[in-house]
Design a protein around this motif. Structure first.
Motif: not given
Length: 334
Positions: A224-228, A233-236
């Motif tokens: 979850x932390x890595x996905x966050x 970055x992808x959805x600033x």
């Protein structure tokens, strides 16, 4: 990969130490009065539906195995008894933990008081508690994890017969099984293709699987932390929320809502199986239709196989389900 390994003898179905094994004088058990594997099937100690345990066979050669990329396998367990060498169980999809995973799981055990309980149970059998996690013998108290539903039990009196190779295995080692290996049948043996039968399947009442824990596994939280970090970055400009209405991660942009369901299994087929039902319920079990476009994303640690991709394509094209898959590795796997 399939393996076979020995576990110490135990009279509680490996739920707590019983000091029931007869070992040679130079073994950990003979010197400390218990084995690390004696909590192997302590099913009330689950984290997010995972059983974290220890196998001495995995302990030996663990680092080289992880370096070769061997993260999981099927493991057959046997033990030495006064009546002979008894087959105990076969565990499918058992995962070999790396340093980070083993440390995180043990910290979880300590926070919940399970580690202290282990020490108390060592005292009960007059064992030497300083041996638990001793680097000279076993630097990690927990080195494997598996789901209880992946255990296939052998009938209680399944012993190795004449000419069985297991009769020649003496040490606690993880021994690779070749394709020709003939093993006794488990009570609930699984086969690639399951044929129907006229009677309901027999439910084994001798062993208990236990109920899944409510907490997320350490791997789940790390993912979850890595996905966050990736999503920031992808959805600033998006709103990123965790555990909203039980959804692992929800990303809301001006035009769409993206729901992410994280599964830490190494098998992508299982990730899809476990995640899709939850995603469909999160997205469509509502009182009012959502105003924005909805995307559903199953998140796993490994890449999709060609079969997985074909399955996912069928669901999206034929059934018109907005389903996607995303790979998020643990930091140690990158």
């Amino acid at each position: 990969m399939s393996y076979i390994t020995r576990i110490c003898q135990n009279n509680s179905n490996w739920q707590y130490p019983t000091r029931s094994a007869t070992e040679a004088s130079n073994t950990f058990f003979s010197q400390h009065g218990y084995g690390h594997e004696e909590w192997l099937f302590r099913f009330e100690w689950q984290i997010g539906g995972w059983q974290y345990s220890f196998l001495q066979g995995v302990n030996k050669g663990r680092e080289s195995r992880l370096l070769r990329g061997e993260r999981a396998g099927d493991v057959v367990l046997y033990t030495l008894t006064p009546a002979g060498r008894r087959y105990v169980a076969r565990i499918r999809h058992i995962e070999f933990l790396d340093d980070t995973q083993g440390t995180a799981a043990l910290n979880h055990y300590k926070r919940l008081g399970w580690y202290d309980r282990m020490l108390e149970e060592i005292d009960t059998v007059r064992g030497e508690r300083t041996g638990l996690g001793n680097g000279e013998w076993a630097p990690y108290v927990l080195n494997v994890r598996f789901r209880p539903e992946d255990i296939e039990w052998y009938p209680p009196n399944t012993f190795a017969e004449a000419a069985d190779p297991v009769l020649h295995y003496n040490r606690y080692q993880l021994i690779e099984l070749n394709n020709e290996a003939v093993l006794p049948a488990t009570i609930n043996t699984r086969r690639p293709v399951r044929k129907g039968q006229n009677l309901p399947p027999i439910q084994d009442s001798y062993f208990r699987s236990g109920a899944s824990g409510r907490e997320c596994s350490p791997e789940h939280g790390i993912m979850q932390a890595a996905l966050h970090e990736e999503l920031k970055v992808e959805y600033p400009d998006a709103n990123i929320i965790f555990e909203d209405n039980f959804v692992d991660v929800t990303v809301t942009t001006q035009t769409e809502t993206i729901l992410f369901e994280v599964k830490s299994d190494l098998c992508t087929r299982r990730v899809l199986r476990l995640a899709i039902g939850q995603l469909l319920e999160y997205a469509y079990y509502w009182n009012e239709a959502p105003e924005k476009t909805v995307r559903l994303v199953a998140v796993g640690r490994t890449a999709l196989s060609p079969e997985d991709e074909r399955y996912l394509q069928y669901l999206t094209e034929k059934l018109n389900i907005p389903l996607e898959y995303r790979q998020v590795k643990l930091p140690s796997e990158t």
